[in-house]
Design a protein around this motif. Structure first.
Motif, PDB file in Angstrom:
ATOM      1  N   ALA A  93       0.836  -1.205   0.000  1.00 19.77           N
ATOM      2  CA  ALA A  93       0.000   0.000   0.000  1.00 19.77           C
ATOM      3  C   ALA A  93       0.866   1.249   0.000  1.00 19.77           C
ATOM      4  O   ALA A  93       0.586   2.226  -0.694  1.00 19.77           O
ATOM      5  CB  ALA A  93      -0.917  -0.008   1.213  1.00 19.77           C
ATOM      6  N   LYS A  94       1.954   1.205   0.772  1.00 23.79           N
ATOM      7  CA  LYS A  94       2.885   2.339   0.788  1.00 23.79           C
ATOM      8  C   LYS A  94       3.467   2.567  -0.594  1.00 23.79           C
ATOM      9  O   LYS A  94       3.567   3.697  -1.062  1.00 23.79           O
ATOM     10  CB  LYS A  94       4.029   2.027   1.755  1.00 23.79           C
ATOM     11  N   ALA A  95       3.853   1.465  -1.229  1.00 27.70           N
ATOM     12  CA  ALA A  95       4.470   1.583  -2.552  1.00 27.70           C
ATOM     13  C   ALA A  95       3.479   2.144  -3.561  1.00 27.70           C
ATOM     14  O   ALA A  95       3.873   2.783  -4.532  1.00 27.70           O
ATOM     15  CB  ALA A  95       4.966   0.218  -3.016  1.00 27.70           C
ATOM     16  N   MET A  96       2.181   1.926  -3.304  1.00 27.67           N
ATOM     17  CA  MET A  96       1.175   2.456  -4.228  1.00 27.67           C
ATOM     18  C   MET A  96       0.857   3.911  -3.932  1.00 27.67           C
ATOM     19  O   MET A  96       0.060   4.526  -4.617  1.00 27.67           O
ATOM     20  CB  MET A  96      -0.101   1.617  -4.148  1.00 27.67           C
ATOM     21  N   GLY A  97       1.446   4.448  -2.874  1.00 27.34           N
ATOM     22  CA  GLY A  97       1.248   5.852  -2.574  1.00 27.34           C
ATOM     23  C   GLY A  97       0.027   6.127  -1.714  1.00 27.34           C
ATOM     24  O   GLY A  97      -0.452   7.242  -1.655  1.00 27.34           O
ATOM     25  N   VAL A  98      -0.499   5.094  -1.022  1.00 23.23           N
ATOM     26  CA  VAL A  98      -1.629   5.300  -0.114  1.00 23.23           C
ATOM     27  C   VAL A  98      -1.134   6.105   1.090  1.00 23.23           C
ATOM     28  O   VAL A  98      -0.043   5.849   1.593  1.00 23.23           O
ATOM     29  CB  VAL A  98      -2.201   3.940   0.349  1.00 23.23           C
ATOM     30  N   SER A  99      -1.946   7.074   1.525  1.00 21.47           N
ATOM     31  CA  SER A  99      -1.477   7.947   2.602  1.00 21.47           C
ATOM     32  C   SER A  99      -1.405   7.179   3.923  1.00 21.47           C
ATOM     33  O   SER A  99      -2.114   6.190   4.123  1.00 21.47           O
ATOM     34  CB  SER A  99      -2.407   9.147   2.742  1.00 21.47           C
ATOM     35  N   ASP A 100      -0.557   7.677   4.825  1.00 26.64           N
ATOM     36  CA  ASP A 100      -0.316   6.988   6.092  1.00 26.64           C
ATOM     37  C   ASP A 100      -1.602   6.791   6.884  1.00 26.64           C
ATOM     38  O   ASP A 100      -1.874   5.701   7.373  1.00 26.64           O
ATOM     39  CB  ASP A 100       0.666   7.797   6.943  1.00 26.64           C
ATOM     40  N   ILE A 101      -2.395   7.857   6.976  1.00 28.96           N
ATOM     41  CA  ILE A 101      -3.584   7.775   7.828  1.00 28.96           C
ATOM     42  C   ILE A 101      -4.564   6.775   7.240  1.00 28.96           C
ATOM     43  O   ILE A 101      -5.234   6.033   7.944  1.00 28.96           O
ATOM     44  CB  ILE A 101      -4.203   9.183   8.027  1.00 28.96           C
ATOM     45  N   ARG A 102      -4.591   6.708   5.910  1.00 33.06           N
ATOM     46  CA  ARG A 102      -5.470   5.742   5.255  1.00 33.06           C
ATOM     47  C   ARG A 102      -4.984   4.312   5.476  1.00 33.06           C
ATOM     48  O   ARG A 102      -5.780   3.392   5.670  1.00 33.06           O
ATOM     49  CB  ARG A 102      -5.507   6.064   3.772  1.00 33.06           C
ATOM     50  N   ILE A 103      -3.682   4.136   5.458  1.00 34.04           N
ATOM     51  CA  ILE A 103      -3.128   2.809   5.745  1.00 34.04           C
ATOM     52  C   ILE A 103      -3.500   2.390   7.161  1.00 34.04           C
ATOM     53  O   ILE A 103      -3.927   1.266   7.403  1.00 34.04           O
ATOM     54  CB  ILE A 103      -1.596   2.793   5.563  1.00 34.04           C
ATOM     55  N   ILE A 104      -3.392   3.336   8.106  1.00 31.86           N
ATOM     56  CA  ILE A 104      -3.736   3.011   9.491  1.00 31.86           C
ATOM     57  C   ILE A 104      -5.194   2.574   9.579  1.00 31.86           C
ATOM     58  O   ILE A 104      -5.516   1.579  10.222  1.00 31.86           O
ATOM     59  CB  ILE A 104      -3.474   4.218  10.414  1.00 31.86           C
ATOM     60  N   PHE A 105      -6.076   3.298   8.892  1.00 38.02           N
ATOM     61  CA  PHE A 105      -7.504   2.978   9.005  1.00 38.02           C
ATOM     62  C   PHE A 105      -7.915   1.749   8.200  1.00 38.02           C
ATOM     63  O   PHE A 105      -8.858   1.076   8.564  1.00 38.02           O
ATOM     64  CB  PHE A 105      -8.354   4.179   8.581  1.00 38.02           C
ATOM     65  N   THR A 106      -7.232   1.467   7.070  1.00 38.33           N
ATOM     66  CA  THR A 106      -7.689   0.331   6.271  1.00 38.33           C
ATOM     67  C   THR A 106      -6.873  -0.939   6.499  1.00 38.33           C
ATOM     68  O   THR A 106      -7.401  -2.025   6.412  1.00 38.33           O
ATOM     69  CB  THR A 106      -7.675   0.639   4.763  1.00 38.33           C
ATOM     70  N   HIS A 107      -5.575  -0.798   6.780  1.00 44.22           N
ATOM     71  CA  HIS A 107      -4.752  -2.010   6.875  1.00 44.22           C
ATOM     72  C   HIS A 107      -4.301  -2.341   8.288  1.00 44.22           C
ATOM     73  O   HIS A 107      -3.897  -3.455   8.558  1.00 44.22           O
ATOM     74  CB  HIS A 107      -3.511  -1.878   6.001  1.00 44.22           C
ATOM     75  N   ILE A 108      -4.305  -1.356   9.186  1.00 44.68           N
ATOM     76  CA  ILE A 108      -3.792  -1.632  10.532  1.00 44.68           C
ATOM     77  C   ILE A 108      -4.952  -1.867  11.503  1.00 44.68           C
ATOM     78  O   ILE A 108      -5.088  -2.947  12.072  1.00 44.68           O
ATOM     79  CB  ILE A 108      -2.917  -0.459  11.042  1.00 44.68           C
TER      80      ILE A 108
END
Lengths: 366, 287
Positions: free
Chosen positions: A257-272
């Motif tokens: 997700a990081k490599a795709m440029g997804v924002s940090d806060i979005r990663i926290i909410f969708t993947h963490i």
């Protein structure tokens, strides 16, 4: 497991397992009844929370009669209660067989606002012709305990849910951020958490409540109690979530997700955070009782909800003396309801853990 | 010139003293130079722990390098902020080693692909259409959009991961040990698929692997890495037929004859050794 090409999510599978647990479903039913009666307390209870009649001080639970003195079945009624004093000057209540009050449905009572905004004056049941009905007895000022239990449930049952919701929102968010970013951010946040957790929570609550100005109305007091509970409650959850976030952030799907440029806060909410859900749901269920007890404790000491407003805690504060308990044991009823609610939440929490665990194992890595 | 790495360094602290002073490092990348030309697949081989995965992650900026330049399309992206980097993100994509952890178990295939397409301004219907095309391109049925990763085999998951990476139309695709966790037949299938997809999507592969057979099949150029440094690089045929560095020789003999040379751990790289041109684009680290 497949339905129209769409598959069941893990949560759906867990819920299917949960539904098979009879005891837990029983508890869900009990809680549903309690919450339902708290929400509709103003209609379901025969009296408002502050309706008192000193002539019925410590009136014991009344009997509902179906058979009149002539032996025929009639519509249910209660007898008038009268009292005399015994040698210790305590009131002895007796039924006055000459005066009976029929019970009715949808009887007229004091006007109130149904659910807080619809003007209404009917109650589900009540005694007619100016009589009084005390299903579960009355307190020292002749207020109906059944009505006050329902009204008190509004405070005691809601404070747990609202408090938990707020503190879990912050706990998840702060824990997620702390674990995901790590480093200095993590260090600062965790030290703050420890500072809050270091202080014994009940004494911290007492101290915080004592700082509130005394003239507050009950609604403001209630809000501030929620605020204080949430302020104390988020820290321990944040710590656990932070640990989980730290291990989750090195998963390859997070990197992808990081490599795709997804924002940090979005990663926290969708993947963490969704991956901490099974833990969080269990933790929510198991921490609701803590909030209910905290409210009861504060109200018991007179720091929470103030008379005439009812909460299970301040209802129970009447039962602080041994004289009252031996003389009018029904005033212990609020304690039973606190007990019942907490047991239910704990059993549901346990059942949820059982239901969620197998999927955790299937996932293999959480 | 698609991607150029110039003197990339990345040291991980391996021992931190009481007062936060770092006393020793693991040199995962120690002055790496390499160039990837558009259309020429580049293979990076080496034993595990030599820093190949780190180098791949440095190139895509999942890790930040300590020093050096990453030149992509003529621009140094090594120090770009996350926001400015977003423009380049879709041009470099990555497929990870383990297909069991590279897909979020709570996401359906639709979620996985739409996450990759989130910056593309297309209507939902058109995106759905494209998702199906992508799945067909990686030879999966198009009706699996509603399924979860746990319903697929390793090879199928890796195809989904490839579809996800390709959905952004990258110029460069970094394949970090992308087939090493699959069995040999599935490896073969995926490699053939990759060669097909290269024609269709006009993408260049940066293939990181310890498996020489795989690299030989797919790559035009190869670099051999040891202890964070490149010891030999050149055209694929040249390296395999005429290995010059002792480490490359060992690696090849171990891979082909299944024999580990006795002096494996005795190779010491000189501090300031340089790559020396052997002609025909074949460079070897001086010994």
């Amino acid at each position: 497991m497949t339905k129209n090409g769409e598959s069941l999510s893990q949560l759906q599978m867990a819920m299917a397992t949960f539904r098979k647990n009879g005891l837990a479903m029983g508890c869900v039913t009990i809680l549903a009844i309690l919450y339902f009666s708290a929400i509709f307390a103003d209609f379901l209870s025969p009296y408002l929370y502050d309706n008192e009649d000193r002539n019925y001080s410590y009136c014991p639970p009344m009997k509902i009669h179906f058979i009149g003195e002539n032996g025929k079945i009639e519509r249910p009624f209660v007898y008038r209660m009268y009292f005399s004093f015994d040698e210790f000057h305590k009131r002895i209540y007796k039924e006055d067989k000459t005066q009976k009050y029929p019970l009715g449905l949808f009887v007229k009572g004091k006007p109130y606002r149904f659910l807080g905004f619809i003007p209404f004056d009917r109650h589900l049941f009540g005694a007619q012709n100016g009589g009084r009905i005390h299903l579960w007895g009355a307190d020292s000022r002749g207020r109906d305990l059944f009505s006050r239990l329902l009204w008190g449930g509004r405070v005691s049952l809601s404070i747990g849910l609202i408090g938990v919701t707020i503190s879990f929102f912050f706990g998840l968010l702060i824990g997620g951020i702390s674990g995901y970013y790590g480093g200095k951010t993590d260090n600062i946040i965790m030290r703050i958490c420890e500072m809050i957790m270091m202080i014994p929570s009940f004494y911290l609550m007492l101290a915080l409540m004592a700082t509130l100005p005394p003239g507050l109305n009950s609604i403001k007091r209630y809000m501030l109690m929620v605020a204080i509970f949430s302020f104390i409650g988020w820290a321990s959850l944040a710590r656990v979530i932070r640990g989980m976030a730290m291990s989750l952030k090195s998963r390859e799907y997070v990197l992808a997700a990081k490599a795709m440029g997804v924002s940090d806060i979005r990663i926290i909410f969708t993947h963490i955070l969704p991956h901490t859900m099974s833990y969080s749901i269990i933790a929510v269920m198991q921490s609701v009782p803590g909030y209910i007890i905290a409210e009861s404790g504060l109200s018991l000491f007179g720091l929470g909800i103030q008379d005439p407003y009812a909460s299970w805690g301040n209802l129970l504060s009447e039962a602080m003396g041994i004289i009252q308990i031996t003389f009018a044991p029904w005033i212990l009823l609020p304690g039973f309801f606190i007990f019942l609610t907490i047991i239910c939440f704990n059993i549901i929490g346990d059942a949820l853990r059982d239901a969620l665990d197998p999927t955790l194992k299937a996932e293999g890595r959480t | 010139m698609l991607l150029e790495l110039k003197n990339i360094k990345k040291y991980f602290p391996s021992h931190i003293g009481f007062f936060g002073k770092v006393s020793s490092f693991v040199k995962a990348a120690d002055g790496v130079d390499l160039t990837i030309v558009e259309g020429e697949n580049f293979g990076l081989v080496g034993e595990s722990g030599c820093g190949k995965t780190t180098l791949g992650r440095l190139a895509i900026k999942l890790l930040l390098c300590d020093s050096g330049e990453i030149i992509f399309k003529g621009r140094n992206i090594a120090n770009l902020s996350a926001k400015k980097m977003r423009v380049f993100r879709q041009d470099i994509q990555m497929v990870f080693q383990d297909p069991f952890t590279s897909l979020d178990p709570r996401f359906t295939v639709r979620n996985i692909l739409s996450e990759a397409m989130q910056f593309q301004k297309e209507s939902l219907v058109k995106k759905e259409e494209r998702m199906k095309e992508l799945l067909l391109a990686v030879r999966l049925p198009a009706d699996i959009l509603g399924r979860f990763p746990h319903e697929f085999s390793g090879g199928e998951r890796q195809r989904i991961a490839i579809a996800r990476a390709l959905s952004m139309n990258p110029k460069l695709l970094i394949l970090d040990e992308a087939v090493s966790s699959l069995d040999v037949l599935v490896q073969e299938e995926i490699l053939n698929l990759l060669l097909d997809l290269q024609q269709k999507f006009n993408v260049t592969y940066f293939f990181i692997s310890h498996n020489l057979r795989v690299v030989k099949k797919i790559c035009h150029k190869v670099a051999v890495m040891l202890n964070g440094r490149i010891v030999e690089r050149g055209p694929c045929g040249e390296i395999f037929s005429n290995p010059l560095h002792p480490y490359t020789k060992q690696l090849l003999s171990a891979a082909i004859e299944y024999k580990v040379a006795s002096n494996q751990k005795n190779i010491v790289l000189k501090e300031n050794a340089k790559l020396i041109d052997q002609g025909g684009g074949h460079f070897v680290l001086e010994n």
